[in-house]
Scaffold this motif. Structure first.
Motif, short mmCIF file in Angstrom:
data_model
loop_
_atom_site.label_atom_id
_atom_site.label_comp_id
_atom_site.label_asym_id
_atom_site.label_seq_id
_atom_site.Cartn_x
_atom_site.Cartn_y
_atom_site.Cartn_z
N MET A 114 160.67 -2.53 -18.76
CA MET A 114 161.80 -2.23 -20.44
C MET A 114 161.29 -0.90 -20.58
O MET A 114 162.56 -0.15 -20.72
CB MET A 114 161.29 -2.98 -21.21
N HIS A 128 154.69 -13.85 -25.52
CA HIS A 128 156.10 -13.55 -26.21
C HIS A 128 155.51 -11.71 -26.79
O HIS A 128 154.86 -12.02 -28.06
CB HIS A 128 157.26 -14.51 -26.83
N ASP A 131 158.39 -7.16 -32.01
CA ASP A 131 157.97 -6.09 -32.70
C ASP A 131 157.31 -6.38 -34.76
O ASP A 131 156.62 -7.24 -34.59
CB ASP A 131 159.33 -5.78 -33.07
N ARG A 135 159.67 -10.30 -34.62
CA ARG A 135 160.51 -10.80 -34.13
C ARG A 135 160.81 -9.94 -32.67
O ARG A 135 159.82 -9.48 -32.27
CB ARG A 135 161.91 -9.91 -34.90
N PRO A 136 161.08 -10.92 -32.07
CA PRO A 136 160.71 -11.19 -30.36
C PRO A 136 162.17 -9.40 -30.06
O PRO A 136 162.89 -8.89 -30.98
CB PRO A 136 162.04 -12.01 -30.12
N LEU A 137 161.16 -8.79 -28.92
CA LEU A 137 162.05 -7.22 -28.96
C LEU A 137 163.09 -7.54 -28.45
O LEU A 137 163.18 -8.69 -27.45
CB LEU A 137 160.96 -6.25 -28.37
N SER A 138 164.32 -6.85 -28.46
CA SER A 138 165.56 -7.23 -27.22
C SER A 138 165.44 -6.29 -26.43
O SER A 138 164.44 -5.41 -25.73
CB SER A 138 166.61 -6.16 -28.45
N GLY A 139 166.00 -6.78 -25.88
CA GLY A 139 166.23 -6.40 -24.54
C GLY A 139 165.47 -7.53 -22.64
O GLY A 139 166.16 -7.16 -21.69
N CYS A 141 165.39 -10.82 -22.13
CA CYS A 141 166.43 -12.48 -21.18
C CYS A 141 164.83 -13.12 -21.37
O CYS A 141 164.10 -12.68 -20.39
CB CYS A 141 167.15 -11.87 -20.01
N HIS A 142 164.96 -14.05 -21.46
CA HIS A 142 163.93 -15.36 -21.52
C HIS A 142 165.06 -16.48 -21.00
O HIS A 142 165.84 -16.80 -21.14
CB HIS A 142 163.61 -15.86 -23.41
#
Length: 157
Positions: A114, A128, A131, A135-139, A141-142
């Protein structure tokens, strides 16, 4: 030059992670990709075995300064003597990174990928990262399946 895809995951993995890694390795080999991994047991051994079963090339970047810990399914074993720092070599050699499962070493590979900002990073199961607001970090892909993981790299249409 063929695409190079790093598949990262823990040395101690579940049966589901093993199966996902084996399938991921096979699918990558069927698409002509070179698989790069840490070259030892668990997810690394499973992805190597899956890729080799489909005639693929698997490069293991080993933490030790010799090849004694290399998984027998590797095509090429690169002893580094770098310990966990070899994770940076694995990530930097890749056109995409697929993370299967979770461990501290796997988390470091995900973070390095990342941080590089230059390769797609796909996570299949595992931990997972959230932040400060939870919230899940962006960037990242799951994916829910190995096939979807390959699709999410964007390397094949």
């Amino acid at each position: 030059m063929p695409l190079q895809v790093a598949v990262c995951g823990p040395r101690m993995c579940s049966e589901e992670e093993w199966q996902d890694a084996c399938t991921t390795g096979r699918l990558l080999a069927e698409r002509g990709a070179v698989v790069i991994c840490g070259g030892q047991g668990g997810v690394m051994a499973a992805v190597a075995g899956g890729a080799r079963s489909a005639g693929g090339i698997v490069v293991g970047v080993l933490p030790a300064a010799d090849r004694s810990s290399a998984d027998p399914a590797l095509t090429v074993a690169i002893p580094t003597g770098l310990g966990e720092a070899r994770n940076n070599v694995i990530v930097n050699a890749a056109d995409a990174v697929i993370v299967i499962g979770g461990s501290w070493g796997t988390l470091s590979e995900l973070a390095l990928a990342m941080r590089s900002g230059r390769v797609p990073v796909v996570q299949l199961g595992g931990w997972h990262v959230l932040d400060e607001q939870g919230r899940p970090l962006s960037g990242i892909c799951h994916a829910s399946t190995p096939r979807q993981a390959l699709e999410l790299t964007g390397l094949w249409s």
